[in-house]
Design a protein around this motif. Structure first.
Motif, PDB file in Angstrom:
ATOM      1  N   GLY A 158     -17.269   1.689  30.999  1.00  0.00           N
ATOM      2  CA  GLY A 158     -17.313   1.765  32.454  1.00  0.00           C
ATOM      3  C   GLY A 158     -18.665   2.293  32.892  1.00  0.00           C
ATOM      4  O   GLY A 158     -19.695   1.979  32.302  1.00  0.00           O
ATOM      5  N   GLN A 159     -18.673   3.112  33.911  1.00  0.00           N
ATOM      6  CA  GLN A 159     -19.931   3.689  34.375  1.00  0.00           C
ATOM      7  C   GLN A 159     -20.478   4.674  33.338  1.00  0.00           C
ATOM      8  O   GLN A 159     -19.739   5.480  32.788  1.00  0.00           O
ATOM      9  CB  GLN A 159     -19.715   4.411  35.709  1.00  0.00           C
ATOM     10  N   GLY A 160     -21.793   4.595  33.101  1.00  0.00           N
ATOM     11  CA  GLY A 160     -22.436   5.533  32.198  1.00  0.00           C
ATOM     12  C   GLY A 160     -22.587   5.016  30.781  1.00  0.00           C
ATOM     13  O   GLY A 160     -21.975   4.014  30.391  1.00  0.00           O
ATOM     14  N   GLU A 161     -23.411   5.690  30.018  1.00  0.00           N
ATOM     15  CA  GLU A 161     -23.658   5.377  28.604  1.00  0.00           C
ATOM     16  C   GLU A 161     -22.911   6.386  27.725  1.00  0.00           C
ATOM     17  O   GLU A 161     -23.233   7.573  27.715  1.00  0.00           O
ATOM     18  CB  GLU A 161     -25.161   5.434  28.320  1.00  0.00           C
ATOM     19  N   PRO A 162     -21.887   5.922  26.983  1.00  0.00           N
ATOM     20  CA  PRO A 162     -21.091   6.848  26.161  1.00  0.00           C
ATOM     21  C   PRO A 162     -21.933   7.650  25.172  1.00  0.00           C
ATOM     22  O   PRO A 162     -21.655   8.825  24.927  1.00  0.00           O
ATOM     23  CB  PRO A 162     -20.116   5.921  25.438  1.00  0.00           C
ATOM     24  N   GLY A 163     -22.964   7.029  24.604  1.00  0.00           N
ATOM     25  CA  GLY A 163     -23.798   7.726  23.635  1.00  0.00           C
ATOM     26  C   GLY A 163     -24.630   8.833  24.234  1.00  0.00           C
ATOM     27  O   GLY A 163     -25.153   9.687  23.515  1.00  0.00           O
ATOM     28  N   ASP A 164     -24.746   8.849  25.559  1.00  0.00           N
ATOM     29  CA  ASP A 164     -25.511   9.889  26.247  1.00  0.00           C
ATOM     30  C   ASP A 164     -24.606  11.060  26.660  1.00  0.00           C
ATOM     31  O   ASP A 164     -25.072  12.043  27.206  1.00  0.00           O
ATOM     32  CB  ASP A 164     -26.207   9.292  27.471  1.00  0.00           C
ATOM     33  N   ASN A 165     -23.321  10.920  26.408  1.00  0.00           N
ATOM     34  CA  ASN A 165     -22.336  11.986  26.660  1.00  0.00           C
ATOM     35  C   ASN A 165     -21.462  12.102  25.421  1.00  0.00           C
ATOM     36  O   ASN A 165     -20.234  12.104  25.491  1.00  0.00           O
ATOM     37  CB  ASN A 165     -21.500  11.642  27.905  1.00  0.00           C
ATOM     38  N   LEU A 166     -22.131  12.174  24.276  1.00  0.00           N
ATOM     39  CA  LEU A 166     -21.471  11.934  22.998  1.00  0.00           C
ATOM     40  C   LEU A 166     -20.370  12.935  22.678  1.00  0.00           C
ATOM     41  O   LEU A 166     -19.269  12.548  22.278  1.00  0.00           O
ATOM     42  CB  LEU A 166     -22.512  11.930  21.875  1.00  0.00           C
ATOM     43  N   ASP A 167     -20.627  14.227  22.838  1.00  0.00           N
ATOM     44  CA  ASP A 167     -19.630  15.220  22.447  1.00  0.00           C
ATOM     45  C   ASP A 167     -18.335  15.056  23.236  1.00  0.00           C
ATOM     46  O   ASP A 167     -17.236  15.115  22.670  1.00  0.00           O
ATOM     47  CB  ASP A 167     -20.178  16.632  22.632  1.00  0.00           C
ATOM     48  N   ASN A 168     -18.442  14.835  24.540  1.00  0.00           N
ATOM     49  CA  ASN A 168     -17.237  14.689  25.351  1.00  0.00           C
ATOM     50  C   ASN A 168     -16.496  13.393  25.029  1.00  0.00           C
ATOM     51  O   ASN A 168     -15.263  13.358  25.034  1.00  0.00           O
ATOM     52  CB  ASN A 168     -17.594  14.746  26.836  1.00  0.00           C
ATOM     53  N   VAL A 169     -17.238  12.323  24.737  1.00  0.00           N
ATOM     54  CA  VAL A 169     -16.604  11.062  24.341  1.00  0.00           C
ATOM     55  C   VAL A 169     -15.876  11.232  23.013  1.00  0.00           C
ATOM     56  O   VAL A 169     -14.721  10.811  22.864  1.00  0.00           O
ATOM     57  CB  VAL A 169     -17.645   9.931  24.257  1.00  0.00           C
ATOM     58  N   LEU A 170     -16.523  11.863  22.045  1.00  0.00           N
ATOM     59  CA  LEU A 170     -15.891  12.064  20.741  1.00  0.00           C
ATOM     60  C   LEU A 170     -14.678  12.985  20.842  1.00  0.00           C
ATOM     61  O   LEU A 170     -13.666  12.778  20.161  1.00  0.00           O
ATOM     62  CB  LEU A 170     -16.907  12.624  19.749  1.00  0.00           C
ATOM     63  N   ASN A 171     -14.755  14.006  21.684  1.00  0.00           N
ATOM     64  CA  ASN A 171     -13.597  14.886  21.874  1.00  0.00           C
ATOM     65  C   ASN A 171     -12.436  14.139  22.530  1.00  0.00           C
ATOM     66  O   ASN A 171     -11.266  14.390  22.208  1.00  0.00           O
ATOM     67  CB  ASN A 171     -13.997  16.100  22.710  1.00  0.00           C
ATOM     68  N   ALA A 172     -12.753  13.235  23.454  1.00  0.00           N
ATOM     69  CA  ALA A 172     -11.703  12.422  24.066  1.00  0.00           C
ATOM     70  C   ALA A 172     -11.055  11.501  23.030  1.00  0.00           C
ATOM     71  O   ALA A 172      -9.823  11.340  22.993  1.00  0.00           O
ATOM     72  CB  ALA A 172     -12.281  11.595  25.218  1.00  0.00           C
ATOM     73  N   ILE A 173     -11.875  10.904  22.157  1.00  0.00           N
ATOM     74  CA  ILE A 173     -11.335  10.040  21.099  1.00  0.00           C
ATOM     75  C   ILE A 173     -10.478  10.844  20.133  1.00  0.00           C
ATOM     76  O   ILE A 173      -9.442  10.373  19.653  1.00  0.00           O
ATOM     77  CB  ILE A 173     -12.487   9.331  20.357  1.00  0.00           C
ATOM     78  N   GLU A 174     -10.886  12.086  19.864  1.00  0.00           N
ATOM     79  CA  GLU A 174     -10.094  12.949  18.994  1.00  0.00           C
ATOM     80  C   GLU A 174      -8.691  13.160  19.555  1.00  0.00           C
ATOM     81  O   GLU A 174      -7.697  13.105  18.817  1.00  0.00           O
ATOM     82  CB  GLU A 174     -10.787  14.306  18.828  1.00  0.00           C
ATOM     83  N   ILE A 175      -8.589  13.379  20.871  1.00  0.00           N
ATOM     84  CA  ILE A 175      -7.278  13.541  21.504  1.00  0.00           C
ATOM     85  C   ILE A 175      -6.502  12.232  21.466  1.00  0.00           C
ATOM     86  O   ILE A 175      -5.294  12.212  21.209  1.00  0.00           O
ATOM     87  CB  ILE A 175      -7.441  14.028  22.959  1.00  0.00           C
ATOM     88  N   LEU A 176      -7.176  11.114  21.708  1.00  0.00           N
ATOM     89  CA  LEU A 176      -6.501   9.818  21.697  1.00  0.00           C
ATOM     90  C   LEU A 176      -5.891   9.504  20.332  1.00  0.00           C
ATOM     91  O   LEU A 176      -4.826   8.885  20.245  1.00  0.00           O
ATOM     92  CB  LEU A 176      -7.466   8.711  22.094  1.00  0.00           C
ATOM     93  N   THR A 177      -6.569   9.918  19.251  1.00  0.00           N
ATOM     94  CA  THR A 177      -6.116   9.571  17.906  1.00  0.00           C
ATOM     95  C   THR A 177      -5.326  10.694  17.236  1.00  0.00           C
ATOM     96  O   THR A 177      -4.800  10.495  16.138  1.00  0.00           O
ATOM     97  CB  THR A 177      -7.322   9.198  17.021  1.00  0.00           C
ATOM     98  N   ASP A 178      -5.231  11.845  17.869  1.00  0.00           N
ATOM     99  CA  ASP A 178      -4.502  12.988  17.317  1.00  0.00           C
ATOM    100  C   ASP A 178      -3.007  12.659  17.262  1.00  0.00           C
ATOM    101  O   ASP A 178      -2.405  12.252  18.252  1.00  0.00           O
ATOM    102  CB  ASP A 178      -4.737  14.212  18.213  1.00  0.00           C
ATOM    103  N   LYS A 179      -2.400  12.855  16.080  1.00  0.00           N
ATOM    104  CA  LYS A 179      -0.976  12.560  15.912  1.00  0.00           C
ATOM    105  C   LYS A 179      -0.099  13.444  16.790  1.00  0.00           C
ATOM    106  O   LYS A 179       1.049  13.085  17.087  1.00  0.00           O
ATOM    107  CB  LYS A 179      -0.585  12.725  14.441  1.00  0.00           C
ATOM    108  N   GLU A 180      -0.625  14.599  17.199  1.00  0.00           N
ATOM    109  CA  GLU A 180       0.126  15.492  18.075  1.00  0.00           C
ATOM    110  C   GLU A 180      -0.067  15.126  19.550  1.00  0.00           C
ATOM    111  O   GLU A 180       0.602  15.683  20.413  1.00  0.00           O
ATOM    112  CB  GLU A 180      -0.343  16.944  17.866  1.00  0.00           C
TER     113      GLU A 180
END
Length: 230
Positions: A158-180
């Protein structure tokens, strides 16, 4: 008692929530209850967590907000594509798009307000850069869509470059893939990026999500003409 300085629960993993319930004096199992309500049942309000006692819900609400959001505007095109305008926790706005494909729905998620990349073909770049979205703001787009639209896939394009906000994007992916939490397979997630060299390696090493690099031209000089800051 020192309460966690992050007042938004959306975006917290189990460890963070365990710290929260410890500080509030709640039983340890309450952390998993909150995880279920946030990421499995996708509730919009603390008061909807009905297996948490009313007294404990009131205590949580004294110190925290969920950080969930609803779009303030929605547009639907002839092909069924839907565009939503989401408020952020700091009073700005971002667009999110749901693309239907037969029985599947893909959500295009924003990661920044505006963008620094200045790609000539992109309207977002012409807005200038206003700031990174927090993990809460990124997940608020997804949590609402999962609850209301039954999303099958997420693409960070969407809006913005994910690689320029890397830590927050990776933390969001961590929640998306977390079994809990959401418990999604990484195969349901794609990160679309211009391929910032300083962050592309981290993106590859720290997530199993799909990565799509926008080239637009295989010739470096031509690519720089249309994507000057990539």
């Amino acid at each position: 008692m020192v309460i966690n300085q992050n007042k938004y629960m959306l975006g917290m993993n189990l460890l963070h929530l365990q710290q929260v319930v410890d500080e509030l004096g709640l039983p340890r199992f309450a952390a998993r209850q909150i995880m279920q309500w946030l990421y499995v049942k996708c509730v919009a309000q603390i008061n909807e967590m009905t297996n948490v006692s009313k007294q404990n819900r009131e205590l949580i609400a004294q110190h925290f907000e969920l950080g969930t959001q609803m779009p303030i505007k929605q547009l639907v095109s002839k092909d069924g594509t839907e565009k939503y305008l989401f408020p952020t926790t700091d009073g700005q706005f971002v667009e999110t798009v749901m693309i239907p494909d037969r029985e599947r729905r893909t959500l295009c998620v924003s990661t920044q307000v505006g963008c620094k990349m200045n790609c000539l073909f992109c309207q977002t770049g012409k807005q200038g850069f206003q700031g990174n979205l927090s993990v809460t703001d990124i997940l608020a787009q997804i949590q609402w869509a999962v609850r209301e639209k039954q999303i099958d896939n997420v693409v960070f394009m969407g809006q913005g470059e994910p690689g320029d906000n890397l830590d927050n994007v990776l933390n969001a992916i961590e929640i998306l893939t977390d079994k809990e939490a959401f418990a999604w397979s990484p195969r349901r997630i794609t990160v679309s990026t211009v391929g910032l060299k300083k962050n592309l390696r981290q993106l590859i090493e720290r997530t199993q999500a799909h990565i799509a690099v926008s080239l637009h031209s295989p010739i470096h000089e031509q690519r720089l003409q249309v994507m000057p800051d990539s």
